[in-house]
Design a protein around this motif. Structure first.
Motif, PDB file in Angstrom:
ATOM      1  N   UNK A 104      14.421  70.951  88.701  1.00  0.00           N
ATOM      2  CA  UNK A 104      14.014  70.467  90.017  1.00  0.00           C
ATOM      3  C   UNK A 104      14.401  71.445  91.116  1.00  0.00           C
ATOM      4  N   UNK A 105      15.619  71.959  91.054  1.00  0.00           N
ATOM      5  CA  UNK A 105      16.071  72.936  92.051  1.00  0.00           C
ATOM      6  C   UNK A 105      15.156  74.148  92.067  1.00  0.00           C
ATOM      7  N   UNK A 106      14.789  74.628  90.888  1.00  0.00           N
ATOM      8  CA  UNK A 106      13.951  75.822  90.804  1.00  0.00           C
ATOM      9  C   UNK A 106      12.566  75.552  91.381  1.00  0.00           C
ATOM     10  N   UNK A 107      12.025  74.371  91.093  1.00  0.00           N
ATOM     11  CA  UNK A 107      10.709  74.010  91.626  1.00  0.00           C
ATOM     12  C   UNK A 107      10.731  73.979  93.160  1.00  0.00           C
ATOM     13  N   UNK A 108      11.775  73.409  93.728  1.00  0.00           N
ATOM     14  CA  UNK A 108      11.879  73.322  95.191  1.00  0.00           C
ATOM     15  C   UNK A 108      12.172  74.688  95.818  1.00  0.00           C
ATOM     16  N   UNK A 168      11.160  77.488  94.914  1.00  0.00           N
ATOM     17  CA  UNK A 168       9.982  78.364  94.918  1.00  0.00           C
ATOM     18  C   UNK A 168       9.337  78.426  96.300  1.00  0.00           C
ATOM     19  N   UNK A 169       9.420  77.344  97.046  1.00  0.00           N
ATOM     20  CA  UNK A 169       8.792  77.298  98.370  1.00  0.00           C
ATOM     21  C   UNK A 169       9.673  77.865  99.473  1.00  0.00           C
ATOM     22  N   UNK A 170      10.976  77.909  99.245  1.00  0.00           N
ATOM     23  CA  UNK A 170      11.887  78.236 100.358  1.00  0.00           C
ATOM     24  C   UNK A 170      12.806  79.425 100.100  1.00  0.00           C
ATOM     25  N   UNK A 171      12.854  79.924  98.865  1.00  0.00           N
ATOM     26  CA  UNK A 171      13.757  81.039  98.563  1.00  0.00           C
ATOM     27  C   UNK A 171      13.354  82.261  99.386  1.00  0.00           C
ATOM     28  N   UNK A 172      14.288  82.852 100.149  1.00  0.00           N
ATOM     29  CA  UNK A 172      13.947  84.033 100.945  1.00  0.00           C
ATOM     30  C   UNK A 172      13.436  85.169 100.060  1.00  0.00           C
ATOM     31  N   UNK A 173      12.406  85.845 100.515  1.00  0.00           N
ATOM     32  CA  UNK A 173      11.838  86.943  99.735  1.00  0.00           C
ATOM     33  C   UNK A 173      12.884  88.017  99.434  1.00  0.00           C
ATOM     34  N   UNK A 174      13.869  88.141 100.319  1.00  0.00           N
ATOM     35  CA  UNK A 174      14.919  89.152 100.102  1.00  0.00           C
ATOM     36  C   UNK A 174      15.747  88.862  98.861  1.00  0.00           C
ATOM     37  N   UNK A 175      15.721  87.596  98.407  1.00  0.00           N
ATOM     38  CA  UNK A 175      16.498  87.241  97.220  1.00  0.00           C
ATOM     39  C   UNK A 175      15.817  87.663  95.926  1.00  0.00           C
ATOM     40  N   UNK A 176      14.534  87.973  95.971  1.00  0.00           N
ATOM     41  CA  UNK A 176      13.844  88.374  94.746  1.00  0.00           C
ATOM     42  C   UNK A 176      14.457  89.647  94.163  1.00  0.00           C
ATOM     43  N   UNK A 177      14.821  90.567  95.049  1.00  0.00           N
ATOM     44  CA  UNK A 177      15.448  91.810  94.589  1.00  0.00           C
ATOM     45  C   UNK A 177      16.808  91.518  93.943  1.00  0.00           C
ATOM     46  N   UNK A 178      17.554  90.575  94.519  1.00  0.00           N
ATOM     47  CA  UNK A 178      18.845  90.195  93.945  1.00  0.00           C
ATOM     48  C   UNK A 178      18.664  89.593  92.560  1.00  0.00           C
ATOM     49  N   UNK A 179      17.654  88.745  92.400  1.00  0.00           N
ATOM     50  CA  UNK A 179      17.385  88.132  91.106  1.00  0.00           C
ATOM     51  C   UNK A 179      16.963  89.179  90.076  1.00  0.00           C
ATOM     52  N   UNK A 180      16.162  90.144  90.511  1.00  0.00           N
ATOM     53  CA  UNK A 180      15.740  91.206  89.595  1.00  0.00           C
ATOM     54  C   UNK A 180      16.927  92.065  89.173  1.00  0.00           C
ATOM     55  N   UNK A 181      17.780  92.377  90.142  1.00  0.00           N
ATOM     56  CA  UNK A 181      18.966  93.185  89.821  1.00  0.00           C
ATOM     57  C   UNK A 181      19.889  92.437  88.866  1.00  0.00           C
ATOM     58  N   UNK A 182      20.080  91.137  89.106  1.00  0.00           N
ATOM     59  CA  UNK A 182      20.948  90.349  88.226  1.00  0.00           C
ATOM     60  C   UNK A 182      20.406  90.336  86.796  1.00  0.00           C
ATOM     61  N   UNK A 183      19.078  90.228  86.659  1.00  0.00           N
ATOM     62  CA  UNK A 183      18.472  90.234  85.335  1.00  0.00           C
ATOM     63  C   UNK A 183      18.648  91.593  84.671  1.00  0.00           C
ATOM     64  N   UNK A 206      11.569  84.422  87.582  1.00  0.00           N
ATOM     65  CA  UNK A 206      11.441  85.234  88.798  1.00  0.00           C
ATOM     66  C   UNK A 206       9.972  85.422  89.172  1.00  0.00           C
ATOM     67  N   UNK A 207       9.126  85.651  88.185  1.00  0.00           N
ATOM     68  CA  UNK A 207       7.700  85.837  88.455  1.00  0.00           C
ATOM     69  C   UNK A 207       7.105  84.588  89.107  1.00  0.00           C
ATOM     70  N   UNK A 247       5.593  84.100  93.026  1.00  0.00           N
ATOM     71  CA  UNK A 247       4.260  83.558  93.282  1.00  0.00           C
ATOM     72  C   UNK A 247       4.314  82.257  94.075  1.00  0.00           C
ATOM     73  N   UNK A 248       5.517  81.778  94.366  1.00  0.00           N
ATOM     74  CA  UNK A 248       5.715  80.509  95.082  1.00  0.00           C
ATOM     75  C   UNK A 248       5.064  79.349  94.325  1.00  0.00           C
ATOM     76  N   UNK A 249       5.112  79.440  92.997  1.00  0.00           N
ATOM     77  CA  UNK A 249       4.497  78.422  92.135  1.00  0.00           C
ATOM     78  C   UNK A 249       5.593  77.495  91.622  1.00  0.00           C
ATOM     79  N   UNK A 250       5.782  76.371  92.319  1.00  0.00           N
ATOM     80  CA  UNK A 250       6.866  75.461  91.976  1.00  0.00           C
ATOM     81  C   UNK A 250       6.772  74.891  90.578  1.00  0.00           C
TER      82      UNK A 250
END
Length: 229
Positions: A105-109, A111-126, A199-200, A204-207
């Motif tokens: 549920x958290x991940x679905x929600x 998707x709409x609000x996660x700052x785009x700047x966090x995508x790089x952090x998620x990629x780096x963590x992976x 992350x993908x 895509x903001x696909x909840x």
């Protein structure tokens, strides 16, 4: 994120470094808690927590009446997981089931609000998960995994869900450590691929896709720990 810098984590990292460097060899009995606490300049309580973490990760093996030894061999399906340390509170299956519902549920929600700047952090963590696994740094591998999930939770705007996540964070953390001793390289590669799918979907903001990817990841992690939800 919900990052915490704790003395036990620092101590666990120092002991792991001793193992990776060969200062503590496979099958060798580690120094007494009294000696280690003096060497590391930490309390016995902090040391015990560090040792429990390393045992959960499969780096140490405590043998009743004999002591604690450096585990022999890399993680594999032929090894055993450490005792579930929260057994007196909750069955491990219940914790995985809660993760499935809560993180999906958290991940679905998010998707709409996660700052785009966090995508790089998620990629780096992976990427860090993959790199640290290859080098045998299991502590950093799990810490990168924890960061990935925490960043997603931080992007959820439902404050109550985030508070619930925080309230069970220690239990969730243990389920992320618990399967490591029996995680074969192929499963770790699959887990990293699952992170990239999550992350993908978030990018895509696909909840719905994000929920499905997270739920599938938790189900597969549970199966790795021999739990069918």
């Amino acid at each position: 994120m919900f990052a915490r810098v704790l003395v036990p984590q620092s101590a666990a990292r120092k002991i792991q470094a001793m193992i990776l460097s060969g200062k503590l060899k496979a099958g060798e009995k580690i120094p007494s808690q009294r000696e280690l606490s003096l060497t590391l300049k930490i309390s016995r309580a902090s040391l015990r927590e560090a040792l429990l973490t390393l045992e959960t990760l499969g780096l140490l093996d405590t043998q009743p009446g004999k002591g604690t030894f450096v585990a022999e061999g890399p993680p594999s399906a032929s090894r055993n997981m450490a005792r579930w340390r929260y057994a007196e509170r909750y069955p491990v299956a219940d914790v995985f089931a809660t993760r499935f519902m809560l993180e999906g549920t958290i991940c679905a929600l998010a998707a709409a609000t996660l700052p785009a700047s966090d995508f790089e952090t998620l990629e780096r963590a992976t990427d860090d998960m993959e790199r640290f696994w290859a080098s045998g740094d299991l502590l950093s591998n799990v810490e990168a995994d924890l960061e990935f999930h925490s960043v997603i939770a931080s992007g959820c705007q439902n404050i109550m869900l985030v508070d619930l996540y925080r309230s069970v964070r220690d239990l969730i953390t243990e389920t992320q450590r618990q399967p490591i001793p029996i995680t074969a390289p192929a499963r770790m590669s699959q887990s990293i691929a699952e992170h990239r799918l999550i992350l993908d979907a978030l990018r895509k903001r696909d909840g719905q896709a994000a929920r499905h990817a997270m739920e599938n990841h938790v189900l597969n992690t549970a199966r790795c720990a021999n739990i069918d939800l």
